[in-house]
Design a protein around this motif. Structure first.
Motif, PDB file in Angstrom:
ATOM      1  N   ALA A  72       0.838  -1.207   0.000  1.00  0.00           N
ATOM      2  CA  ALA A  72       0.000   0.000   0.000  1.00  0.00           C
ATOM      3  C   ALA A  72       0.869   1.250   0.000  1.00  0.00           C
ATOM      4  CB  ALA A  72      -0.931  -0.003   1.212  1.00  0.00           C
ATOM      5  N   ARG A  73       1.946   1.227   0.753  1.00  0.00           N
ATOM      6  CA  ARG A  73       2.853   2.387   0.797  1.00  0.00           C
ATOM      7  C   ARG A  73       3.547   2.577  -0.550  1.00  0.00           C
ATOM      8  NH1 ARG A  73       5.097   3.149   6.733  1.00  0.00           N
ATOM      9  NH2 ARG A  73       6.336   4.631   5.572  1.00  0.00           N
ATOM     10  N   GLN A  74       3.954   1.477  -1.181  1.00  0.00           N
ATOM     11  CA  GLN A  74       4.570   1.567  -2.511  1.00  0.00           C
ATOM     12  C   GLN A  74       3.573   2.092  -3.535  1.00  0.00           C
ATOM     13  OE1 GLN A  74       6.119  -2.306  -3.469  1.00  0.00           O
ATOM     14  NE2 GLN A  74       7.604  -2.271  -1.798  1.00  0.00           N
ATOM     15  N   ASP A  75       2.341   1.627  -3.469  1.00  0.00           N
ATOM     16  CA  ASP A  75       1.311   2.089  -4.401  1.00  0.00           C
ATOM     17  C   ASP A  75       1.077   3.590  -4.251  1.00  0.00           C
ATOM     18  OD1 ASP A  75       1.026  -0.475  -5.389  1.00  0.00           O
ATOM     19  OD2 ASP A  75      -0.845  -0.879  -4.310  1.00  0.00           O
ATOM     20  N   ALA A  76       1.042   4.080  -3.008  1.00  0.00           N
ATOM     21  CA  ALA A  76       0.835   5.513  -2.780  1.00  0.00           C
ATOM     22  C   ALA A  76       2.020   6.321  -3.313  1.00  0.00           C
ATOM     23  CB  ALA A  76       0.616   5.790  -1.291  1.00  0.00           C
TER      24      ALA A  76
END
Length: 175
Positions: free
Chosen positions: A52-56
């Protein structure tokens, strides 16, 4: 409902998020497709938070935890972000079984809308709901979403096909 806010999931949320997902697993899987079994352990949730952090960071998607007075009560996300030509994302949310019917989803959708049309500079948000999911339909319609379509037999769950209603919401025009 006293103080409701959304926050991006952080690595130290692993155990609380795992407990929330385990507590609500049967409830969620009654209406949406199941997560892989490997998700339901600390390592699986930690990997999901890292993703999720990478996607953001890559502007592909934004996940948020819904908290009421710091207690985790649900999740909401913007996924499938499309920038070139579309500048839109798809909305998804889930509220824990014991927190349903209290306006939490509507309040969280409003916070995500503000963020999407503000700092994320999206122009359009799309969402889907099954016609029989009256709570979700009410949340979307009360949150400024307009229905623009109805696809028949477009969602397979537990071996049965379901229809989906398609919604959209537009932010202020940007040039």
């Amino acid at each position: 409902m006293t103080h409701l806010y959304i926050t991006a999931p952080q690595p130290d949320d692993v155990h609380e998020l795992l407990a929330f997902e385990q507590e609500n697993r049967v409830f969620f899987e009654a209406s949406i497709n199941a997560r892989p079994a490997a998700y339901y352990c600390a390592e699986g949730v930690a990997e999901a938070i890292a993703q999720a952090r990478q996607d953001a960071e890559a502007d592909r998607g934004y996940q948020f935890l819904i908290r009421e007075n710091s207690q985790l009560v649900g999740r909401i996300n913007l996924h499938r972000v499309q920038r070139a030509y579309f500048n839109c994302a798809e909305l998804g949310y889930r509220v824990g079984a014991r927190f349903n019917g209290r306006g939490i989803a509507k309040a969280a959708v409003e916070q995500v809308r503000q963020r999407a049309f503000g700092e994320l500079q999206l122009s359009r948000i799309e969402a889907n709901a099954r016609p029989e999911n009256l709570g979700s339909v009410r949340v979307l319609e009360a949150s400024g979403f307009s229905r623009y379509g109805h696809s028949r037999r477009s969602f397979l769950l537990h071996g049965q096909w379901f229809d989906r209603l398609h919604y959209e919401c537009h932010g202020p025009l940007q040039h």
